[in-house]
Design an enzyme around this catalytic site. Structure first.
Site, short mmCIF file in Angstrom:
data_model
loop_
_atom_site.label_atom_id
_atom_site.label_comp_id
_atom_site.label_asym_id
_atom_site.label_seq_id
_atom_site.Cartn_x
_atom_site.Cartn_y
_atom_site.Cartn_z
N ALA A 38 0.76 -1.23 -0.06
CA ALA A 38 -0.09 -0.11 0.05
C ALA A 38 0.83 1.36 -0.14
O ALA A 38 0.40 2.31 -0.75
CB ALA A 38 -0.99 0.04 1.17
N CYS A 74 15.44 0.05 1.04
CA CYS A 74 15.29 -1.03 1.79
C CYS A 74 16.59 -1.93 2.00
O CYS A 74 16.83 -2.77 2.78
CB CYS A 74 14.26 -2.08 1.44
SG CYS A 74 12.88 -1.19 0.95
N1 PLP Z 1 9.59 -5.43 -3.56
C1 PLP Z 1 10.16 -4.23 -3.97
C2 PLP Z 1 10.36 -4.17 -5.63
C3 PLP Z 1 10.25 -3.17 -3.37
O1 PLP Z 1 10.57 -2.10 -4.07
C4 PLP Z 1 9.85 -3.33 -2.07
C5 PLP Z 1 10.04 -1.84 -1.14
O2 PLP Z 1 10.96 -1.00 -1.59
C6 PLP Z 1 9.56 -4.23 -1.43
C7 PLP Z 1 9.45 -5.51 -2.33
C8 PLP Z 1 9.41 -4.45 0.19
O3 PLP Z 1 7.95 -3.76 0.24
P1 PLP Z 1 7.36 -3.50 1.64
O4 PLP Z 1 8.46 -2.09 1.96
O5 PLP Z 1 6.16 -2.97 1.68
O6 PLP Z 1 7.90 -4.51 2.72
#
Ligand code: PLP
Length: 392
Positions: free
Chosen positions: A207, A331
């Site tokens: 989201a 991340c």
């Molecule tokens: N997959 C991709 C390609 C992403 O860019 C991200 C977050 O940057 C995620 C997964 C992880 O999503 P979340 O932050 O909702 O855990």
């Protein structure tokens, strides 16, 4: 002036989403599993949210499993298929440019004896589809390829990969599952489970990347695909993920998804114009750069290497002018500190190109003025850094 250009990390919520969450926090606080009217009221909002998320995939509400984030959806898909199909085979095919939410589960599965094949990309971040096709064998249980790369915005050929998987299954009697991490694609790319994603079995989304709240994600699970329970308990989410649902978050996710889908073509067009303006502005004002995002990449991402600079230093310099960007994936910024971005490494960029990379990511709210302001401030920052560097 302020320019938030880090929307691939996270987005600001739509005002409508924030207002809905605020309102429901006060009125729909019941547990959706409770039998009384407050529970029924909460369940109603849960159902509406789920339905709206499903519409974003042209899917049925029952095919949406709500999670706490995109990472959880990826983990549920990958560990779930590995667990349910481990007697059928041990090969998993993925790519070298996945997000850590996919790469880390794959690393753990490798330690448990699974064979993980990571398909590479070229310097434009184009996937080697031929290599993927050749890697499929009767021991293969899962293919996991992201829809859009989060660092450079390259769009992966999901439709083609799905067709390859289905054709292989049909002629070999296998049941290979195709999962796509669409966290960066949902809301900005058509992901219709009856059209381009007709042969995709599992799709992850989140989201907070589409102006919804943080702490909610979803996994689309095509009817007939069986996954083991991820969290055992009260049996919510068809027994796959027990725990009281995040009703306000899910309602907010549903509304954000609805608002994004409402005028998806117009939004893509507008963001493409702004992304091109940024690319052309920087290209004409600043020399010695490498544009790392493909021209036909997602409308929201532009990754550029400013040679002879350090992305991190430029990032902090821009911050003093109210411009917020990223050096790659927020991340994965901890793990990528040592060797630089695994995506840019997979594209075989030089150390200098990797060091000087900046990711600009746009959204719904980005304006022309912000783009022009950014071009002028990036020019100043890069010029300043290069001048200082030449005195060293
Ligand atoms: N997959 C991709 C390609 C992403 O860019 C991200 C977050 O940057 C995620 C997964 C992880 O999503 P979340 O932050 O909702 O855990």
């Amino acid at each position: 002036m302020k320019a938030y250009l880090d929307n691939s990390s996270t987005t600001r919520e739509f005002d409508e989403v924030r207002e809905l969450i605020y309102e429901l926090s006060g009125s729909a606080y019941g547990n959706p599993s409770s039998l009384h009217s407050l529970g029924v009221e909460a369940e109603k909002h849960l159902k509406t949210g789920r339905k709206k998320i499903a519409l974003g995939f042209n899917a049925e509400a029952e095919e949406i499993i709500l999670t706490s984030c995109g990472t959880e959806a990826d983990n549920m898909a990958i560990f779930g298929i590995a667990e349910s199909k481990r007697r059928r085979g041990k090969r998993i095919i993925s790519t070298a440019i996945e997000h850590p939410a996919v790469l880390e589960p794959l690393r753990k599965l490798e330690q448990q004896g699974f064979e993980v094949i990571k398909i590479g990309v070229d310097a434009e971040c184009r996937l080697d589809v031929g290599a993927l096709r050749s890697a499929i064998n009767e021991d293969t249980i899962l293919i996991s390829v992201m829809a859009v790369n989060n660092e450079v915005g390259a769009i992966m050929p999901i439709k083609e990969i799905g067709e390859i998987k289905s054709a292989y299954n049909a002629s070999n009697g296998t049941e290979i599952i195709f999962h796509t991490d669409a966290v960066q694609g949902f809301g900005k790319l058509r992901l219709d489970t009856k059209k381009e994603c007709r042969n995709t079995d599992l799709i992850s989304c989140s989201a907070h990347k589409i102006h919804g709240p943080k702490g909610v994600g979803a996994l689309y699970v095509r009817k007939g695909i069986k996954l083991p329970s991820f969290l055992a308990g009260g049996g919510q989410e068809r027994g796959l993920r027990s725990g009281t649902e995040n009703v306000t978050g899910i309602a907010g996710f549903g509304l954000a998804s609805e608002l994004c889908m409402m005028n998806i073509d117009g939004r893509i067009e507008r963001m493409t114009v702004l992304r091109n303006r940024l690319r052309e502005g920087i290209s004409s004002e600043i020399g010695d750069i490498r544009i790392n995002s493909p021209k036909d990449g997602i409308c929201s991402v532009l990754n550029i290497s400013f040679l002879g600079t350090r992305g991190e230093v430029i990032l902090h310099d821009l911050e003093t002018s109210g411009i917020f960007v990223s050096t790659g994936s927020a991340c994965s910024s901890n793990s990528s500190l040592k060797s630089g971005s695994h995506v840019l490494n997979a594209m075989k960029l030089s150390k200098k190109e990797i060091e000087g990379a900046i990711r600009f990511s746009l959204s719904e709210f980005t304006t022309e003025e912000e783009i022009d302001y950014t071009v002028s401030k990036v020019k100043e920052a890069v010029g300043r850094f290069r001048k200082l560097g030449s005195f060293r």
